[in-house]
Design an enzyme around this catalytic site. Structure first.
Site, PDB file in Angstrom:
ATOM      1  N   ARG A 181      -7.936  -4.493  -3.300  1.00 23.60           N
ATOM      2  CA  ARG A 181      -7.113  -3.151  -4.048  1.00 23.60           C
ATOM      3  C   ARG A 181      -8.093  -2.960  -5.206  1.00 23.60           C
ATOM      4  NH1 ARG A 181      -2.219  -2.340  -1.919  1.00 23.60           N
ATOM      5  NH2 ARG A 181      -1.755  -4.475  -0.898  1.00 23.60           N
ATOM      6  N   CYS A 200       0.735  -1.181   0.094  1.00 23.31           N
ATOM      7  CA  CYS A 200      -0.035  -0.150  -0.091  1.00 23.31           C
ATOM      8  C   CYS A 200       0.853   1.120   0.056  1.00 23.31           C
ATOM      9  CB  CYS A 200      -0.666  -0.029   1.020  1.00 23.31           C
ATOM     10  SG  CYS A 200      -1.925  -1.396   1.193  1.00 23.31           S
TER      11      CYS A 200
END
Ligand code: BEZ
Length: 238
Positions: free
Chosen positions: A138, A55
């Protein structure tokens, strides 16, 4: 009698749907989505958690490219199932400490939604229980200036996104809208574009007899030139 199991309802916006509405707290104050973005494209994307390496690499990359997306009339909005103070602390750490791919001192200027309640994540199908019941996958939602979902990409937790592809998809969809064409595999600005298929026998015959503008492999597969500068002048803000 059969056991009735309580099942939570997860919605998943589809291409062509109106983007589900919500208000949320972000690192830049409250947003009213998608109304605050009317007239602009917006990429709403989720990540599993703050203070995690994949991330972090993605946020640095998106922040580095933000101006490029803004020039294409597109704003970025991130989300994870973390609280506001976690978001703030993570973004400060990224700026102060993290180096990745030659980037450092990266300030994330786009809003990051706090979604501890999972209100937004559930509306957008970002919780995919087979992958994780507590972290968002995601997800990438491309939403156009009138609030319609135009493309969706989902990636698993372990896979960092390809931001060149996200930008390419944005420019390709804008090109299709502006020039009424489709874009073939791996299209980039400057490549030939595809014109809509012949809708009658007459048009099919006309196309096969040859025109100056079109190049036809067959009656259903015709391309034309579209200059890179013409595309970019139309799409990118000066
Ligand atoms: C990461 O961003 O590094 C990550 C987050 C959740 C699961 C796996 C990796």
């Amino acid at each position: 009698m059969e056991n009735i199991q309580e099942q939570e309802v997860f919605t998943m916006p589809r291409i062509g749907d109106k983007a589900p509405e919500f208000t949320a707290t972000t690192t830049h104050g409250e947003i009213n989505f998608p109304a605050d973005y009317k007239g602009e494209w917006v990429i709403l994307f989720s990540h599993p958690a703050d203070f995690t390496p994949v991330c972090t690499s993605e946020f640095m990359t998106f922040a580095h490219l933000e101006e490029k997306f803004n020039k294409a009339n597109c704003k970025l909005v991130g989300l994870s199932i973390d609280g506001l103070y976690s978001h703030i602390a993570w973004l400060r750490t990224i700026k102060d400490k993290i180096k990745f791919n030659g980037m450092k001192n990266i300030e994330v200027k786009f809003p990051l939604i706090e979604d501890i309640s999972m209100n937004v994540a559930k509306k957008y199908g970002m919780i995919q229980p087979g992958e994780s019941k507590t972290q968002a996958v995601r997800a990438v939602f491309f939403i156009d200036p009138i609030g319609t979902v135009r493309a969706v990409i989902y990636y698993p937790l372990s896979l960092g996104r390809n931001f060149d592809e996200i930008y390419r998809a944005l420019i390709a969809m804008q090109t299709s809208d502006k020039f009424n064409v489709a874009t073939p595999a791996d299209w980039e600005p400057g490549n030939d574009v595809i014109i809509s298929p012949a809708g009658s026998c007459g048009v099919a015959a006309e196309r096969m007899s040859g025109t100056d503008e079109l190049e036809c492999e067959d009656w259903f597969f015709c391309t034309k030139k579209l200059d890179k500068d013409v595309v970019l002048n139309e799409i990118l803000k000066k």
